[in-house]
Design a protein around this motif. Structure first.
Motif, mmCIF file in Angstrom:
data_model
loop_
_atom_site.group_PDB
_atom_site.id
_atom_site.type_symbol
_atom_site.label_atom_id
_atom_site.label_comp_id
_atom_site.label_asym_id
_atom_site.label_seq_id
_atom_site.Cartn_x
_atom_site.Cartn_y
_atom_site.Cartn_z
ATOM 1 N N LEU B 390 0.684 -0.993 0.166
ATOM 2 C CA LEU B 390 -0.215 0.292 -0.267
ATOM 3 C C LEU B 390 0.965 1.259 -0.075
ATOM 4 N N PHE B 391 1.885 1.622 0.538
ATOM 5 C CA PHE B 391 2.310 2.654 0.943
ATOM 6 C C PHE B 391 4.189 2.408 0.487
ATOM 7 N N SER B 392 4.182 1.567 -0.462
ATOM 8 C CA SER B 392 5.612 0.995 -1.263
ATOM 9 C C SER B 392 6.144 1.719 -1.423
ATOM 10 N N ALA B 412 12.800 9.394 -4.486
ATOM 11 C CA ALA B 412 12.703 8.510 -4.318
ATOM 12 C C ALA B 412 10.657 8.293 -5.057
ATOM 13 N N TRP B 413 10.901 6.692 -5.355
ATOM 14 C CA TRP B 413 10.070 6.437 -5.979
ATOM 15 C C TRP B 413 8.572 5.429 -5.784
ATOM 16 N N GLY B 414 8.048 4.912 -6.191
ATOM 17 C CA GLY B 414 6.432 4.591 -5.362
ATOM 18 C C GLY B 414 5.696 5.580 -4.405
ATOM 19 N N ASN B 415 5.378 5.090 -3.399
ATOM 20 C CA ASN B 415 3.543 6.152 -2.678
ATOM 21 C C ASN B 415 4.745 7.332 -2.026
ATOM 22 N N LEU B 484 -2.566 14.082 -2.806
ATOM 23 C CA LEU B 484 -3.990 14.471 -3.353
ATOM 24 C C LEU B 484 -4.120 12.963 -4.207
ATOM 25 N N ARG B 485 -3.012 11.670 -4.265
ATOM 26 C CA ARG B 485 -3.745 10.833 -5.458
ATOM 27 C C ARG B 485 -3.151 9.579 -3.577
ATOM 28 N N GLU B 486 -3.358 9.179 -2.540
ATOM 29 C CA GLU B 486 -3.226 8.581 -1.644
ATOM 30 C C GLU B 486 -4.154 6.852 -1.384
ATOM 31 N N ASN B 490 -7.936 7.740 -0.242
ATOM 32 C CA ASN B 490 -7.945 8.799 0.663
ATOM 33 C C ASN B 490 -7.223 10.094 -0.024
ATOM 34 N N HIS B 491 -7.813 11.200 -0.231
ATOM 35 C CA HIS B 491 -7.021 12.465 -1.277
ATOM 36 C C HIS B 491 -6.899 13.440 -0.162
#
Lengths: 225, 970
Positions: B390-392, B412-415, B484-486, B490-491
């Protein structure tokens, strides 16, 4: 009804987590205090009340509400002043010259050397008389060798006697000292010391190793004689 | 004129004598400054204690006791070897190009005058204090030498070319100031202070590492290699240690040194206040909201000390993270995390009620470069690497410190890199496939989604932390996340990428956090941490240790001896034998667990030393397990008494008798006392069982009273049982029964948890034997654990003292009924593993690999990596992969977890042989499940471990609880 702290976590749940964290941390760190001054002399002062041997003389040392007693090992006289060596069970040693801490060894904070010529108690005449003198001390840890201290000793008049010291003999003469010294960074710091002298012998004193580490010393009656 | 020839003859004779003297004086002659006192003990001198001897000397204020040299012939021989080694390493370093020609020449010349002295470091030299501390009071023997210098007025700084600079010692002036005065900008980043008493401290002297407030004592040496020096760290340590053998720095006149350096002067007034010199270093690097060392949300390249274990909870609506982080190695940080998303549900109401969403994840951060003068610390890390993803995130981050400010910059990459403001640089190098990231929860979660690592757009993040002087760290950062894109929709519109936080170091091991993230959301948290490798607790509740002084007693009460031996060691005494002709007592110990063995052996010797007849000269301890003596140790009474009553005469300390693994013939001496062979022990206690993050509650727990019994039966049989009675808990709410596509060998947790209040988790009969010097076997039968019973056997090949071993276990087991009484369910399986164990050369890491069949019938392998710390604590990771698919395994995809193991002795005030364990696996599934066997031959044979003493010693007290002479400088 359960109080809700925020959506998803109840108040009791939150406290449960925090309690677990604190308990767990306490177990792992043994809930140690972190104030270095608290640790100083801890080993000396945290022992349970020992059985005292009546054939020894003792000095009572109080530090942050803790009490410990050290036994007299040696007493000799240097230029008419008593030089005493007091020992604790674990081998810590206090050397006192004319009632002043001259050396402290085997403790978490040590005074390894002390070069100074303090004025004799009897050299003070009238009350409020002041004498300024210096000493050079060697402090461990930190290899703080050659620290110069300027000390102002004042003989207190009867009107200016410290409060709550009424249990001491009325004919005791009280001295107050202002010590100006430096910390490890060379920053000036100062503290006060107090001595009660009877028949040219210190029967009670409050002395400091540094600004935040002061303790009281009281030889038992036999020692003070 | 008559006198002239005579005068001439006298002159000539004088010249000849002078020439002769010059020829006899070696080239490396030293000109010493006159010491206060120098006394070589003649060959017919009587032994005397230093404390007593000092009282016979007339010492005044000019005698500098801190710089006292006690030289012994024993240490001089050892120093000669070190001297030769130092010369050799200078030549080797020069040949390898790590030492410049000037450095080689300069240091060689210094070595010419710095010959071995035989100095042994001693503690606080004060006659009255030494008298009360005989263990620290050196015994002066013939050929020893005592030298007390005059109080020095200077300190000296030596550069890596052997260039020496002398400065007046000024109280309150820190070591770094002397280095700057001597070498200015040409000084390297590190220096080593060699105090007058020979203690060595390493300090940073550059703007990025200048933290330590260390004052040099009068007469100290400072070894300050130049900036262009490329000498290895080991050489610096060697050289500083050599300077420590030479006494105070002004012992030799300055003219002895071949190369002198003029120092810039500094005035005392200028240095009256040294605070501004030093940066404020955090007592410990602080954790971010996500648990890893970092700023607010983002990681930094900083690492905790090896052995650090931290627990923390941080909340910022809607997320709350509960983090557990470990630092097994200096360059490896690992963590596990439970995240609560309070505005999302765990599942359907019918499944998990109102419980909010929970997610678990694992992190890994590796430091790939240490900070240097012109180079930042660099780390690479993975967040949520093996959870649901989810938060990777993946990241690379660099840190550079300037004074009290620590700057970090990373991508950083990902979340964490959700803002995606730059293209993926890896896409240009490794191909366009790196430009796209598959944002999916991988299968059942829990697998390492290596195919998406470092893929997709990249965001830059970074910030700074400022360590104030008021125990508070202030942090500000640019976050790479796109709020804005959680995940989970969850934005957070209008969010700012700037986060701020203040971390208050409330006490050692406790940090409180407060701050703002996203520009509009408050965050609070607490972090608790400790270094498990240094946990220390004085044993104030132990019975007092006997005085190491033999009493004349030729008819001891051996029963009292046995009682005291057992209470001081917690080991079982099987028998005591006395061989009067050989002057030897042999004690056979059973159940001698190797937790802090040296401390226990010392205690045992103290008891025997008190009780044994005076003609006994040797104590022999035999440590038995597997029905045989695994190791023995022979201690000479006289040597031991000496080690307890005086300091060693060389820096190598007292001789430690090694363990003897040879199986000798049984002792011919008569056992004078034998313990009952059918020993029976009962240990009452409490059990705490819990399940984390079930759908019914985050924590489901049960507290039970427990009684464990153990008995030694004839023929080497061991009986053990474990009975448990539930007392209280919230396990009544435990409803979810779980599901599995495999035989349910572990997922019936709820059923085993709640079916019966009174249970019998174990009832076993076992036997262990030694088949040969290196082969061991065990067999066992009964109710082996809560869920399985049956029979099994284990074989182990372990050569005494060898760093590796191989074991094989084979078991046939039946699944037990849920009530854990005497019946079985209708499931049976053969399970067993071939396991290899090896102590790797990598920083005390032990690895084991098991291959075999697991409880659910799946076949595969388990890899376990364990970092061992010297105080017996350990932490590690394990992972199992078997021949079942991730889908069949279920959530988590494969079995994995982390663990911490700690001897109770490390943190209890009373000695104990128990160990505390914390095992965490994200999810308990049926795949890769191992049987919990009642006997482990690797543990039973721990006396054969070559590290049995070095990995098992009581941590020393921290410096702030020690007398200054007992400080350890790292």
């Amino acid at each position: 009804m359960t109080k809700v702290l925020k959506p998803g976590i109840t108040l009791s749940g939150f406290f449960f987590y925090v309690l677990c964290l604190i308990l767990f941390s306490c177990v792992l760190t043994a809930c140690k205090s972190t104030d270095p001054s608290w640790h100083a002399l801890k080993s000396l002062l945290s022992k349970p009340e020992p059985k005292l041997n009546p054939s020894f003389e003792y000095i009572t040392v109080q530090f942050e509400g803790r009490t410990s007693r050290l036994a007299l090992g040696y007493r000799e006289f240097v230029q008419g002043k008593p030089l005493e060596h007091w020992y604790s069970g674990p081998g810590e040693m206090l050397e006192m010259l004319d009632g002043r801490v001259n050396k402290a060894l085997g403790m978490t904070l040590e005074i390894r050397g002390n070069q100074g010529r303090p004025p004799a108690w009897e050299s003070f005449g009238d009350a409020r008389q002041t004498q300024v003198w210096t000493r050079v001390i060697d402090i461990m840890p930190g290899y703080r060798y050659g620290v110069e201290e300027e000390i102002t000793t004042i003989k207190l008049s009867k009107e200016n006697l410290p409060v709550q010291k009424t249990k001491y003999p009325k004919d005791a003469i009280w001295f107050q000292e202002q010590v100006i010294t430096k910390d490890i960074d060379g920053k000036a710091q100062q503290f006060q010391q107090l001595f009660a002298v009877l028949n040219n012998r210190v029967i009670y004193s409050e002395q400091c190793f540094h600004e935040n580490m002061c303790m009281s010393f009281q030889p038992d009656q036999q020692a003070a004689r | 004129m008559k006198g002239t020839p005579r005068k001439l003859i006298l002159w000539m004779a004088g010249i000849v004598l002078c020439c002769a003297w010059l020829l006899t004086v070696p080239a490396n002659a030293q000109t010493l400054r006159a010491p206060f006192l120098s006394y070589p003990f003649p060959k017919d001198a009587k032994a005397v204690l230093l404390g007593s001897w000092l009282q016979t000397q007339k010492l005044d204020d000019s005698a500098f006791l801190l710089g006292t040299i006690w030289a012994t012939p024993e240490e001089k021989i050892i120093q000669q070897r070190k001297y030769d080694k130092l010369i050799k390493s200078i030549h080797q370093l020069h040949q390898s190009g790590d030492m410049l020609e000037d450095e080689k020449n300069g240091l060689s010349k210094v070595l010419d005058i710095f010959q071995p002295t035989g100095r042994v470091l001693i503690d606080g030299v004060d006659s009255r204090w030494l008298e009360a501390n005989p263990r620290r009071d050196p015994k002066l023997l013939p050929h020893d030498h005592i030298e007390i210098p005059v109080r020095p007025a200077v300190i000296r700084v030596m550069g890596s070319m052997g260039d020496v600079c002398e400065l007046t010692h000024t109280p309150s002036v820190h070591a770094v100031r002397y280095v700057q005065a001597c070498f200015g900008n040409s000084a390297g980043p590190w220096a080593w202070i060699v105090q007058a008493d020979g203690r060595v401290q390493k300090i940073g002297v550059s703007h990025w590492n200048q933290f330590e407030r260390v004052l040099p004592s009068p007469g100290a040496w400072i070894w300050a290699p130049h900036q262009d020096a490329t000498l290895p760290e080991t050489f610096h340590q060697q050289w500083a240690a050599w300077l420590a053998t030479q006494g105070v720095s002004d012992r030799l006149l300055l003219t002895n040194f071949p190369r002198l350096q003029q120092a810039n002067t500094f005035s005392v007034k200028e240095n009256a206040h040294e605070v501004s010199l030093f940066a404020n270093r955090p007592e410990q690097y602080s954790a971010s909201n996500w648990g890893y060392v970092g700023l607010v949300q983002t990681p930094t390249a900083r690492m905790q000390m090896p052995g650090n274990f931290g627990v923390g909870m941080n909340t910022a609506y809607p997320q709350t993270h509960m983090n557990l982080f470990f630092q097994p190695l200096a360059w490896v940080e690992m963590g596990i995390r439970y995240s609560d998303v309070s505005n999302r549900k765990y599942g359907l109401t019918s499944f998990s009620g109102d419980q909010s969403y929970k997610d678990k994840s694992m992190d890994l951060k590796l430091q790939v470069a240490n900070e240097a003068t012109n180079w930042p610390a660099v780390a690479v890390g993975l967040r949520d690497a093996a959870g649901t993803g989810l938060f990777s995130s993946e990241y690379v981050v660099a840190n550079k410190r300037v004074g009290s400010v620590d700057y970090s910059l990373g991508m950083a990459w990902g979340n964490m890199g959700g803002r995606g403001d730059i293209c993926n640089p890896l896409g240009r190098v490794l191909g366009s496939s790196f430009d796209v990231r598959q944002n999916k929860v991988a299968g059942q979660g829990g697998i390492f989604s290596t195919t998406s690592w470092f893929h997709g757009p990249v965001a830059v993040f970074g910030g700074l932390s400022y360590q104030s002087a008021w125990h508070t760290e202030f942090k500000i950062e640019l976050d790479g996340n796109n709020y804005l894109r959680e995940p989970q929709g969850n934005h957070f519109p209008g969010a700012s990428p700037i986060n701020v936080m203040a971390t208050y170091h409330w006490a050692r091991g406790v940090d409180l956090n407060i701050g703002f993230i996203r520009g509009n959301t408050a965050t609070v948290g607490i972090s608790l941490f400790t270094d498990i490798s240094r946990i220390y607790m004085p044993k104030t509740s132990d019975p007092p240790i006997n005085a190491p002084r033999p009493l004349i007693n030729n008819s001891p009460d051996w029963q009292t001896t046995i009682t005291d031996l057992e209470s001081h060691t917690q080991w079982d005494v099987q028998q005591i034998s006395v061989d009067e002709r050989a002057g030897k007592i042999t004690v056979d110990f059973e159940n001698a667990k190797t937790i802090y063995p040296q401390k226990r052996i010392d205690n045992a010797v103290a008891v025997l030393n008190r009780d044994a007849p005076t003609q006994i000269e040797t104590f022999d301890f035999q440590f038995k397990a597997t029905g045989d003596v695994l190791a023995s140790q022979t201690i000479q009474r006289k040597n031991w008494t000496k080690s307890q009553s005086e300091p060693a005469r060389s820096e190598e300390g007292f001789f430690q008798p090694p363990l003897n693994y040879e199986i000798g013939s049984p002792s011919q001496s008569n056992p004078i006392v034998q313990a009952d062979d059918r020993q029976f022990t009962v240990d009452p206690g409490f059990d705490f069982s819990y399940v984390l993050q079930g759908p019914d509650a985050f924590v489901t727990y049960q507290v039970a009273g427990a009684v464990r019994t153990r008995a030694r039966l004839p023929y080497g049989l061991q009986f053990a049982s474990h009975v448990r009675l539930r007392l209280f808990g919230n396990d009544g709410d435990y409803k979810n029964t779980g599901s599995s596509q495999l035989p349910r060998v572990r997922t019936y947790m709820r059923e085993y948890f709640v079916t019966s209040n009174l249970t019998l988790p174990a009832l076993t009969l076992s036997k262990t034997s030694r088949l040969s010097q290196s082969f061991f076997a065990s067999t066992y039968i009964g109710y082996l654990e809560e869920m399985f019973g049956g029979a099994g056997a284990e074989f182990l090949y372990r050569k005494p003292g060898s760093p590796w071993a191989v074991g094989l276990d084979m078991n046939h087991v039946y699944q037990r009924e849920f009530s854990q009484y005497f019946h079985f369910r209708n499931y049976q399986v053969n399970t067993g593993h071939l396991t290899g164990y090896v102590q790797t050369p990598l920083d005390q890491v032990m690895a084991s690999l098991s291959v075999g069949q697991y409880l659910a019938g799946d076949k595969g392998a388990t890899l376990t990596l364990t970092k061992l710390f010297n105080n017996g604590a350990s932490m590690g990771v394990f992972a199992t992969k078997t021949n079942i698919s991730a889908a069949t395994f279920g959530e988590g995809s494969f079995d994995k977890g982390v663990f911490i193991n700690l001897p109770f002795d490390a943190f209890m005030s009373r000695s104990s042989l128990l160990r505390a364990s914390f095992n965490w696996r994200p999810l308990t599934r049926d795949g890769g499940a191992k049987l919990r066997r009642p006997v482990s031959l690797l543990n039973e044979t721990s006396w054969l471990d070559p590290m049995v003493f070095s990995h098992n010693s009581l941590a020393r007290p921290p410096n702030e609880l020690s007398a200054p002479d007992d400080y350890v400088y790292e």
